[in-house]
Motif scaffolding. Structure first.
Motif, short mmCIF file in Angstrom:
data_model
loop_
_atom_site.label_atom_id
_atom_site.label_comp_id
_atom_site.label_asym_id
_atom_site.label_seq_id
_atom_site.Cartn_x
_atom_site.Cartn_y
_atom_site.Cartn_z
N ARG A 90 0.85 -1.19 0.00
CA ARG A 90 0.00 0.00 0.00
C ARG A 90 0.88 1.24 0.00
O ARG A 90 2.10 1.14 -0.01
CB ARG A 90 -0.91 0.00 1.24
CG ARG A 90 -1.82 -1.21 1.36
CD ARG A 90 -2.98 -1.16 0.39
NE ARG A 90 -3.79 -2.36 0.46
CZ ARG A 90 -4.84 -2.51 1.27
NH1 ARG A 90 -5.20 -1.51 2.05
NH2 ARG A 90 -5.51 -3.64 1.29
N THR A 91 0.26 2.40 0.04
CA THR A 91 1.01 3.65 0.10
C THR A 91 1.55 3.83 1.50
O THR A 91 0.80 4.14 2.44
CB THR A 91 0.13 4.83 -0.30
OG1 THR A 91 -0.42 4.60 -1.60
CG2 THR A 91 0.94 6.12 -0.30
N SER A 111 3.32 6.00 3.13
CA SER A 111 3.23 7.27 3.86
C SER A 111 1.82 7.51 4.42
O SER A 111 1.66 8.37 5.29
CB SER A 111 3.63 8.43 2.96
OG SER A 111 2.80 8.49 1.81
N ASP A 112 0.83 6.77 4.00
CA ASP A 112 -0.53 6.91 4.52
C ASP A 112 -0.70 6.24 5.88
O ASP A 112 -1.72 6.45 6.54
CB ASP A 112 -1.55 6.29 3.55
CG ASP A 112 -1.73 7.13 2.29
OD1 ASP A 112 -2.30 6.58 1.32
OD2 ASP A 112 -1.31 8.29 2.29
N TYR A 113 0.26 5.41 6.27
CA TYR A 113 0.11 4.58 7.45
C TYR A 113 0.95 5.08 8.62
O TYR A 113 2.12 5.45 8.45
CB TYR A 113 0.52 3.13 7.14
CG TYR A 113 -0.51 2.42 6.31
CD1 TYR A 113 -0.58 2.65 4.93
CD2 TYR A 113 -1.42 1.55 6.88
CE1 TYR A 113 -1.55 2.01 4.17
CE2 TYR A 113 -2.39 0.92 6.13
CZ TYR A 113 -2.44 1.16 4.76
OH TYR A 113 -3.41 0.55 4.02
N SER A 114 0.33 5.06 9.80
CA SER A 114 1.10 5.16 11.03
C SER A 114 1.77 3.82 11.26
O SER A 114 1.17 2.76 11.02
CB SER A 114 0.20 5.52 12.20
OG SER A 114 -0.31 6.81 12.07
N ARG A 154 1.56 9.21 10.40
CA ARG A 154 1.57 9.41 8.97
C ARG A 154 2.36 10.67 8.65
O ARG A 154 2.40 11.60 9.44
CB ARG A 154 0.14 9.54 8.45
CG ARG A 154 -0.67 8.28 8.62
CD ARG A 154 -2.13 8.55 8.42
NE ARG A 154 -2.67 9.37 9.49
CZ ARG A 154 -3.95 9.65 9.61
NH1 ARG A 154 -4.81 9.21 8.73
NH2 ARG A 154 -4.37 10.40 10.60
N THR A 155 2.98 10.69 7.50
CA THR A 155 3.83 11.81 7.15
C THR A 155 2.99 13.07 7.00
O THR A 155 2.06 13.11 6.20
CB THR A 155 4.57 11.51 5.84
OG1 THR A 155 5.33 10.32 6.01
CG2 THR A 155 5.50 12.66 5.48
N THR A 167 6.39 14.83 11.38
CA THR A 167 5.73 13.56 11.62
C THR A 167 5.84 13.26 13.11
O THR A 167 6.94 13.23 13.65
CB THR A 167 6.38 12.44 10.79
OG1 THR A 167 6.31 12.79 9.40
CG2 THR A 167 5.66 11.13 11.02
N ASN A 184 10.18 7.02 3.88
CA ASN A 184 9.11 6.76 2.92
C ASN A 184 9.64 6.38 1.54
O ASN A 184 8.93 5.77 0.75
CB ASN A 184 8.19 7.96 2.82
CG ASN A 184 7.37 8.17 4.08
OD1 ASN A 184 7.18 7.26 4.88
ND2 ASN A 184 6.88 9.39 4.28
N LEU A 204 -4.05 2.81 9.35
CA LEU A 204 -4.38 4.10 8.78
C LEU A 204 -4.70 5.14 9.85
O LEU A 204 -4.65 6.34 9.58
CB LEU A 204 -5.56 3.97 7.81
CG LEU A 204 -5.26 3.26 6.49
CD1 LEU A 204 -6.56 2.99 5.74
CD2 LEU A 204 -4.31 4.09 5.63
N GLU A 218 -4.08 7.45 13.07
CA GLU A 218 -2.88 8.11 13.56
C GLU A 218 -2.36 7.44 14.83
O GLU A 218 -1.16 7.25 14.99
CB GLU A 218 -3.17 9.59 13.84
CG GLU A 218 -2.00 10.36 14.43
CD GLU A 218 -0.85 10.58 13.46
OE1 GLU A 218 -1.00 10.30 12.26
OE2 GLU A 218 0.22 11.01 13.93
#
Length: 122
Positions: A26-27, A29-32, A52-53, A58, A76, A102, A104
């Protein structure tokens, strides 16, 4: 998200290790991202997390017991989160699990790695 930890090992008290967690699927940077370890009476206790960035910074979060000794960071560009552990103590001996979500705040992360063993000898 698939998570694969590495970097664990056997180290003497006072030593250091850097754990890595490579993420895919997955992406990133979208994930904590965070690290957990087993604790008496708990399946896993929170150790550290990085949010997440953000646009400017962060956020990082630490359990009180590891503040000042553990540092979490993320890259990232390589989809990797790190946990630098300094001044290792025998009570840090555990399997360390990487987690992602996802949200925070990692209350109940949706994704987990298989863990990497850290053993600290006195």
């Amino acid at each position: 998200v698939q998570l694969v930890e590495s970097g664990g090992g056997l180290v003497q008290a006072g030593g250091s290790l850097r754990l890595s967690c490579a993420a895919s699927g997955r992406t990133f940077s979208d994930y904590s991202m965070g690290w957990f370890r087993p604790a008496p009476g708990k399946e896993r206790e929170f150790v550290a997390a990085i949010g997440r960035t953000g646009h400017y910074t962060t956020a990082t979060y630490y359990a009180e017991s590891v503040k000042g000794r553990f540092t979490i960071s993320r890259d990232n560009a390589t989809n990797t989160v790190y946990l630098q552990i300094n001044s290792l103590q025998p009570e840090d001996t555990a399997v360390y699990y990487c987690a992602a979500d996802l949200e925070e705040v990692l209350v109940a992360p949706a994704f987990w790695g298989q863990g990497t063993q850290v053993t600290v000898s006195s």
